[in-house]
Scaffold this motif. Structure first.
Motif, PDB file in Angstrom:
ATOM      1  N   VAL A   1      27.672  27.382   5.810  1.00  0.00           N
ATOM      2  CA  VAL A   1      26.869  26.450   6.599  1.00  0.00           C
ATOM      3  C   VAL A   1      26.006  25.608   5.677  1.00  0.00           C
ATOM      4  O   VAL A   1      25.339  26.141   4.781  1.00  0.00           O
ATOM      5  CB  VAL A   1      25.988  27.210   7.621  1.00  0.00           C
ATOM      6  CG1 VAL A   1      25.054  26.249   8.347  1.00  0.00           C
ATOM      7  CG2 VAL A   1      26.861  27.954   8.633  1.00  0.00           C
ATOM      8  N   HIS A   2      26.019  24.303   5.925  1.00  0.00           N
ATOM      9  CA  HIS A   2      25.316  23.365   5.046  1.00  0.00           C
ATOM     10  C   HIS A   2      24.570  22.326   5.868  1.00  0.00           C
ATOM     11  O   HIS A   2      24.988  21.181   6.001  1.00  0.00           O
ATOM     12  CB  HIS A   2      26.303  22.668   4.105  1.00  0.00           C
ATOM     13  CG  HIS A   2      27.069  23.600   3.231  1.00  0.00           C
ATOM     14  ND1 HIS A   2      26.610  24.016   1.999  1.00  0.00           N
ATOM     15  CD2 HIS A   2      28.251  24.228   3.427  1.00  0.00           C
ATOM     16  CE1 HIS A   2      27.493  24.850   1.460  1.00  0.00           C
ATOM     17  NE2 HIS A   2      28.495  24.987   2.311  1.00  0.00           N
TER      18      HIS A   2
ATOM     19  N   GLN B   1      19.758  37.088   8.289  1.00  0.00           N
ATOM     20  CA  GLN B   1      19.550  36.395   9.559  1.00  0.00           C
ATOM     21  C   GLN B   1      18.723  37.267  10.486  1.00  0.00           C
ATOM     22  O   GLN B   1      18.743  38.490  10.385  1.00  0.00           O
ATOM     23  CB  GLN B   1      20.887  36.107  10.261  1.00  0.00           C
ATOM     24  CG  GLN B   1      21.895  35.325   9.467  1.00  0.00           C
ATOM     25  CD  GLN B   1      21.514  33.872   9.249  1.00  0.00           C
ATOM     26  OE1 GLN B   1      20.701  33.320   9.988  1.00  0.00           O
ATOM     27  NE2 GLN B   1      22.102  33.254   8.232  1.00  0.00           N
TER      28      GLN B   1
ATOM     29  N   ARG C   1      19.852  33.959  15.630  1.00  0.00           N
ATOM     30  CA  ARG C   1      20.754  33.057  14.903  1.00  0.00           C
ATOM     31  C   ARG C   1      22.054  33.762  14.550  1.00  0.00           C
ATOM     32  O   ARG C   1      23.113  33.126  14.504  1.00  0.00           O
ATOM     33  CB  ARG C   1      20.095  32.502  13.645  1.00  0.00           C
ATOM     34  CG  ARG C   1      20.976  31.419  13.005  1.00  0.00           C
ATOM     35  CD  ARG C   1      20.208  30.481  12.102  1.00  0.00           C
ATOM     36  NE  ARG C   1      21.056  29.426  11.586  1.00  0.00           N
ATOM     37  CZ  ARG C   1      21.563  29.392  10.352  1.00  0.00           C
ATOM     38  NH1 ARG C   1      21.278  30.358   9.482  1.00  0.00           N
ATOM     39  NH2 ARG C   1      22.340  28.398   9.971  1.00  0.00           N
TER      40      ARG C   1
ATOM     41  N   ASP D   1      24.501  30.770   4.821  1.00  0.00           N
ATOM     42  CA  ASP D   1      23.797  29.549   4.429  1.00  0.00           C
ATOM     43  C   ASP D   1      24.006  29.252   2.951  1.00  0.00           C
ATOM     44  O   ASP D   1      23.757  30.086   2.089  1.00  0.00           O
ATOM     45  CB  ASP D   1      22.314  29.676   4.760  1.00  0.00           C
ATOM     46  CG  ASP D   1      22.088  29.825   6.261  1.00  0.00           C
ATOM     47  OD1 ASP D   1      22.442  28.894   7.000  1.00  0.00           O
ATOM     48  OD2 ASP D   1      21.571  30.871   6.689  1.00  0.00           O
TER      49      ASP D   1
ATOM     50  N   THR E   1      24.781  38.462   5.498  1.00  0.00           N
ATOM     51  CA  THR E   1      23.828  37.362   5.506  1.00  0.00           C
ATOM     52  C   THR E   1      22.430  37.805   5.923  1.00  0.00           C
ATOM     53  O   THR E   1      22.269  38.785   6.652  1.00  0.00           O
ATOM     54  CB  THR E   1      24.341  36.266   6.470  1.00  0.00           C
ATOM     55  OG1 THR E   1      23.409  35.204   6.585  1.00  0.00           O
ATOM     56  CG2 THR E   1      24.628  36.824   7.854  1.00  0.00           C
TER      57      THR E   1
ATOM     58  N   ASP F   1      21.217  23.090  11.848  1.00  0.00           N
ATOM     59  CA  ASP F   1      21.579  23.899  10.676  1.00  0.00           C
ATOM     60  C   ASP F   1      22.924  24.559  10.961  1.00  0.00           C
ATOM     61  O   ASP F   1      23.056  25.775  10.952  1.00  0.00           O
ATOM     62  CB  ASP F   1      20.496  24.948  10.415  1.00  0.00           C
ATOM     63  CG  ASP F   1      20.506  25.440   8.969  1.00  0.00           C
ATOM     64  OD1 ASP F   1      21.198  24.823   8.134  1.00  0.00           O
ATOM     65  OD2 ASP F   1      19.823  26.439   8.682  1.00  0.00           O
ATOM     66  N   SER F   2      23.938  23.714  11.222  1.00  0.00           N
ATOM     67  CA  SER F   2      25.191  24.243  11.737  1.00  0.00           C
ATOM     68  C   SER F   2      26.435  23.518  11.228  1.00  0.00           C
ATOM     69  O   SER F   2      27.506  23.603  11.833  1.00  0.00           O
ATOM     70  CB  SER F   2      25.180  24.187  13.274  1.00  0.00           C
ATOM     71  OG  SER F   2      25.056  22.852  13.724  1.00  0.00           O
TER      72      SER F   2
ATOM     73  N   HIS G   1      19.113  18.974   5.038  1.00  0.00           N
ATOM     74  CA  HIS G   1      18.366  20.142   5.503  1.00  0.00           C
ATOM     75  C   HIS G   1      17.909  19.923   6.933  1.00  0.00           C
ATOM     76  O   HIS G   1      17.520  18.807   7.317  1.00  0.00           O
ATOM     77  CB  HIS G   1      17.168  20.376   4.590  1.00  0.00           C
ATOM     78  CG  HIS G   1      16.487  21.686   4.798  1.00  0.00           C
ATOM     79  ND1 HIS G   1      15.549  21.879   5.793  1.00  0.00           N
ATOM     80  CD2 HIS G   1      16.592  22.873   4.142  1.00  0.00           C
ATOM     81  CE1 HIS G   1      15.107  23.121   5.742  1.00  0.00           C
ATOM     82  NE2 HIS G   1      15.725  23.750   4.748  1.00  0.00           N
ATOM     83  N   TYR G   2      17.921  20.977   7.727  1.00  0.00           N
ATOM     84  CA  TYR G   2      17.589  20.832   9.147  1.00  0.00           C
ATOM     85  C   TYR G   2      16.167  20.327   9.381  1.00  0.00           C
ATOM     86  O   TYR G   2      15.859  19.767  10.436  1.00  0.00           O
ATOM     87  CB  TYR G   2      17.826  22.142   9.896  1.00  0.00           C
ATOM     88  CG  TYR G   2      16.765  23.204   9.710  1.00  0.00           C
ATOM     89  CD1 TYR G   2      15.694  23.323  10.587  1.00  0.00           C
ATOM     90  CD2 TYR G   2      16.839  24.112   8.647  1.00  0.00           C
ATOM     91  CE1 TYR G   2      14.718  24.297  10.429  1.00  0.00           C
ATOM     92  CE2 TYR G   2      15.872  25.095   8.481  1.00  0.00           C
ATOM     93  CZ  TYR G   2      14.820  25.180   9.367  1.00  0.00           C
ATOM     94  OH  TYR G   2      13.863  26.144   9.200  1.00  0.00           O
TER      95      TYR G   2
END
Length: 202
Positions: free
Chosen positions: A13-14, A113, A117, A9, A111, A86-87, A22-23
């Motif tokens: 991933v952005h 997580q 996810r 992130d 990461t 968020d992908s 933002h998601y």
């Protein structure tokens, strides 16, 4: 550099696939839950800390929170919304990483997580096609910037710390990685893989 570790992130991933926002940008409109409430009641309390380090699973812990703050919203619906929104992958960076990997440099995700996810990233987003594996906080029991994260990832990849290079967008993670002996570069929105490789060779 014998191995490259890459954060997810903020690096690969952005946010939302269509626009990079933002998601949670339209969370209240779409699901009736305020972003600030979710952040305060789930992500800023002990709930997320337990989930992201593997001490509890995401869905039951999130269910217990939603029963208080959004009783009409199921955890599975929110999780699907989160993961799908968020992908957005940085395809240019993935292309550069693939070219470097083709030259024989193994690559791993490193990461923070939880389990679901992490699986989504590797399977649904197909990052398993670009990386040799993933080291994530729920797997290791520690989240960056804890030194134990870097120690366990180093042990599992099976080489010396100074042989590992790492890119991450969070300064505290970069500092912790360097303290452990990794070569690390702070990733910014204008950074390129060539910038990172030049920094690692210094």
């Amino acid at each position: 550099m014998k191995v490259l570790m890459v954060d997810v992130d903020g690096v690969l991933v952005h946010g939302r696939p269509g626009d990079g926002l933002h998601y949670c940008t339209y969370l209240e409109r779409d699901l009736g839950l305020k972003r600030e409430v979710l952040q305060e009641e789930f992500f800023r309390k002990d709930h997320w800390g337990d989930v992201v380090t593997g001490r509890d699973n995401l869905e039951p812990r999130l269910t217990s929170v939603l029963e208080r703050i959004a009783p009409g919203l199921s955890a599975s619906t929110l999780i699907d919304y989160w993961f799908e929104n968020d992908s957005r992958l940085d395809q240019a960076l993935l292309g550069d990483l693939a070219a470097l990997r083709a030259k024989g440099i193994p690559m791993y995700l490193a990461t923070n997580q939880e389990h679901r996810r992490a699986a989504y990233l590797m399977e649904k987003l197909d990052l398993s096609s670009y990386f040799d594996g993933i080291f994530y906080s729920a797997m290791l029991g520690y989240q960056k910037p804890a030194p134990e994260f870097f120690r366990l990832a180093t042990e599992r990849v099976g080489i010396e710390a100074h042989e590992i290079a790492f890119i991450d967008d969070y300064p505290a993670n970069i500092e912790a990685a360097r303290q452990f002996g990794w070569k690390a570069m702070h990733w910014t929105p204008t950074a390129t893989l060539n910038d990172a490789l030049a920094a690692f060779s210094q």
